[in-house]
Motif scaffolding. Sequence first.
Motif, mmCIF file in Angstrom:
data_model
loop_
_atom_site.group_PDB
_atom_site.id
_atom_site.type_symbol
_atom_site.label_atom_id
_atom_site.label_comp_id
_atom_site.label_asym_id
_atom_site.label_seq_id
_atom_site.Cartn_x
_atom_site.Cartn_y
_atom_site.Cartn_z
ATOM 1 N N ALA A 70 1.028 -0.807 0.132
ATOM 2 C CA ALA A 70 -0.051 0.320 -0.002
ATOM 3 C C ALA A 70 0.799 1.794 0.022
ATOM 4 O O ALA A 70 0.665 2.388 -0.739
ATOM 5 C CB ALA A 70 -1.286 1.030 1.318
ATOM 6 N N SER A 71 1.642 1.335 0.816
ATOM 7 C CA SER A 71 1.778 2.235 1.048
ATOM 8 C C SER A 71 3.888 2.635 -0.387
ATOM 9 O O SER A 71 3.304 3.324 -0.813
ATOM 10 C CB SER A 71 3.945 2.411 1.762
ATOM 11 O OG SER A 71 4.413 0.935 1.743
ATOM 12 N N GLU A 72 4.237 1.807 -1.166
ATOM 13 C CA GLU A 72 4.818 1.800 -2.499
ATOM 14 C C GLU A 72 3.695 2.487 -3.304
ATOM 15 O O GLU A 72 4.137 2.916 -4.670
ATOM 16 C CB GLU A 72 5.582 0.594 -2.768
ATOM 17 C CG GLU A 72 6.150 0.648 -4.029
ATOM 18 C CD GLU A 72 7.674 1.802 -3.382
ATOM 19 O OE1 GLU A 72 8.173 2.265 -4.936
ATOM 20 O OE2 GLU A 72 7.877 1.611 -2.426
ATOM 21 N N ALA A 73 2.194 1.656 -3.341
ATOM 22 C CA ALA A 73 1.400 1.884 -4.408
ATOM 23 C C ALA A 73 1.169 3.522 -4.478
ATOM 24 O O ALA A 73 1.361 3.799 -6.176
ATOM 25 C CB ALA A 73 0.162 1.459 -4.418
ATOM 26 N N ARG A 74 0.446 3.659 -3.556
ATOM 27 C CA ARG A 74 0.657 5.718 -3.151
ATOM 28 C C ARG A 74 1.799 5.554 -3.334
ATOM 29 O O ARG A 74 1.243 7.095 -4.053
ATOM 30 C CB ARG A 74 -0.394 5.529 -1.899
ATOM 31 C CG ARG A 74 -1.647 5.064 -1.924
ATOM 32 C CD ARG A 74 -1.350 5.893 -0.265
ATOM 33 N NE ARG A 74 -3.592 5.350 -0.397
ATOM 34 C CZ ARG A 74 -3.970 4.752 0.254
ATOM 35 N NH1 ARG A 74 -3.384 3.294 0.606
ATOM 36 N NH2 ARG A 74 -5.400 4.034 0.382
ATOM 37 N N ALA A 103 2.332 6.015 -6.768
ATOM 38 C CA ALA A 103 1.141 7.476 -7.424
ATOM 39 C C ALA A 103 0.459 8.620 -7.575
ATOM 40 O O ALA A 103 0.512 8.939 -8.261
ATOM 41 C CB ALA A 103 -0.474 6.412 -7.345
ATOM 42 N N GLY A 104 1.713 9.012 -6.716
ATOM 43 C CA GLY A 104 1.704 10.058 -6.601
ATOM 44 C C GLY A 104 0.431 10.812 -5.442
ATOM 45 O O GLY A 104 0.456 11.717 -5.725
ATOM 46 N N VAL A 105 0.252 9.491 -4.804
ATOM 47 C CA VAL A 105 -1.369 10.540 -3.985
ATOM 48 C C VAL A 105 -0.709 10.420 -2.708
ATOM 49 O O VAL A 105 0.179 9.578 -2.205
ATOM 50 C CB VAL A 105 -2.599 9.670 -4.621
ATOM 51 C CG1 VAL A 105 -2.544 9.595 -5.492
ATOM 52 C CG2 VAL A 105 -2.218 8.683 -4.040
ATOM 53 N N GLY A 106 -1.657 11.018 -1.192
ATOM 54 C CA GLY A 106 -1.728 10.740 -0.623
ATOM 55 C C GLY A 106 -1.280 9.783 0.538
ATOM 56 O O GLY A 106 -2.075 9.089 -0.616
ATOM 57 N N LEU A 107 -1.200 9.239 1.753
ATOM 58 C CA LEU A 107 -1.683 8.421 2.567
ATOM 59 C C LEU A 107 -3.308 8.236 2.400
ATOM 60 O O LEU A 107 -3.985 7.616 2.966
ATOM 61 C CB LEU A 107 -0.688 8.198 3.840
ATOM 62 C CG LEU A 107 0.232 7.363 3.632
ATOM 63 C CD1 LEU A 107 1.389 7.705 4.368
ATOM 64 C CD2 LEU A 107 0.990 6.433 2.848
ATOM 65 N N ASP A 108 -3.874 9.277 2.739
ATOM 66 C CA ASP A 108 -5.122 9.514 2.845
ATOM 67 C C ASP A 108 -6.213 9.563 1.176
ATOM 68 O O ASP A 108 -7.358 10.065 1.774
ATOM 69 C CB ASP A 108 -5.437 10.265 3.848
ATOM 70 C CG ASP A 108 -4.127 12.436 3.378
ATOM 71 O OD1 ASP A 108 -4.055 12.423 2.545
ATOM 72 O OD2 ASP A 108 -4.999 13.332 3.289
ATOM 73 N N ALA A 109 -5.076 9.765 0.594
ATOM 74 C CA ALA A 109 -6.065 9.808 -1.009
ATOM 75 C C ALA A 109 -7.056 8.338 -1.512
ATOM 76 O O ALA A 109 -6.748 7.577 -0.683
ATOM 77 C CB ALA A 109 -5.388 9.430 -2.358
ATOM 78 N N SER A 110 -8.003 8.386 -1.794
ATOM 79 C CA SER A 110 -9.075 7.451 -1.992
ATOM 80 C C SER A 110 -8.524 6.859 -2.925
ATOM 81 O O SER A 110 -7.462 6.349 -3.812
ATOM 82 C CB SER A 110 -10.567 8.196 -2.538
ATOM 83 O OG SER A 110 -10.040 8.957 -3.889
ATOM 84 N N LEU A 111 -8.825 5.391 -2.450
ATOM 85 C CA LEU A 111 -8.558 4.360 -2.783
ATOM 86 C C LEU A 111 -9.212 4.321 -4.480
ATOM 87 O O LEU A 111 -7.772 3.632 -5.405
ATOM 88 C CB LEU A 111 -9.365 2.821 -2.250
ATOM 89 C CG LEU A 111 -8.576 1.203 -3.047
ATOM 90 C CD1 LEU A 111 -7.525 1.304 -2.391
ATOM 91 C CD2 LEU A 111 -9.322 1.024 -1.767
#
Length: 400
Positions: A67-71, A74-82
């Motif tokens: 999850a951490s590497e995917a976000r 993707a250039g999105v924050g940890l609180d970004a929508s799935l």
Amino acid sequence: MRHRAVLLSALLAFSLVGGVAAPAAGQQANGESYAGTHVEFRTTGSSVADYAVGGDVLVENVSVQSASEARNQAGVGLDASLESTTDFRAAGLQLASSASASATVEVQSGAEMQAHDNSRGVLQVRASDGAQVVTADLGDGSEASAEGDDGKRVVVSNDDGSQGTFIVVGDGEVVVDENGDVTAEIKQDSQLVYRQYQEERSDSDEEAERMIENGTATAEVYVQAGQSEGESAAEDGQNATVQTVKYGQDTTVEVADRSRDRLNVTVERSQSQGKVVLATLSEAAFENAQDVQVTVDGEAAAQADSYGAVEQSAREGDEPRYYVEQSSSAEATTDVAVGIDHFSARNVVLSSADGSQQTDDGSGDDGSDGSGDTDADGAGFGVLGALAALAAALIAARRP
């Protein structure tokens, strides 16, 4: 030449032992492949591709990344929508093992995929090391839609009328992403489960999914015809196979014995709380499956009139109950839910109503040897009985 012929004959004889060929697992230019009786797929080095059930490709690609590497990718924050976490590079994977019942794929990000070779093509993605993001790219003619408001199920409808469901078991969520495909995030020790149906999902299918999702149903047993599907399997059951799927980590199911009209399994859990065990019985492999009866530890279980009653018996721990639902689809199967009231190790027997009733040691109480065949001839009056009766009559006639 003579030695070569002998060697080929020996190899042929070896390949025929057991009567059923093993699933094909081979190398391809871009990865490896698996082909079982019901399920086929290949790996590309970073995804499971062309996942097919019954010869129909249902999911084009399944990819996993932490999850951490995917976000981060993707250039999105940890609180970004799935829904927006889709543009990432999948972790590497490889086909770790394959057998007649399932195939296991190991993912470098800390996940494991297990494909079960049964009629529903059950695929499990487990997060074993940290949270994982899973994406499933659907094929043309497939449409995904979220079911309910809890983010636990997404239903895929295909243009041929069949449906499949992605289910989160444990902590996580599954959504329809910005591309119309399926994306899920599963926390550590949770899993994403995919189940495929030949037609539109029935009420019975939805109830089974609900119990899998909420952790009530922790195991499932499939009794199905083997590769020689059809009349020969229906006649003697010799080509039938029994396969188990575990949805709960602390539940084990072991098959003690099986015949054409009987299945004996041991279900064990490390916790005492009651749970539900699901069973799918193919009519080509289990005689009179629609009239099945259930015993738990040698005692007859009460037949319930709904899945809810079975779930209640497991939750409240009053007594074992079971519910039977015959499939109305082309699958020709019977679904059975067995609610077990409490645990350590429990013996569960499913048998046809007109089959022999067995004791816990596997011996029949009707003169059978545990295989469903009786030793006596005629209506309970065998050859030995007839001879004894004749001798008694002669003795009586010679008395004054």
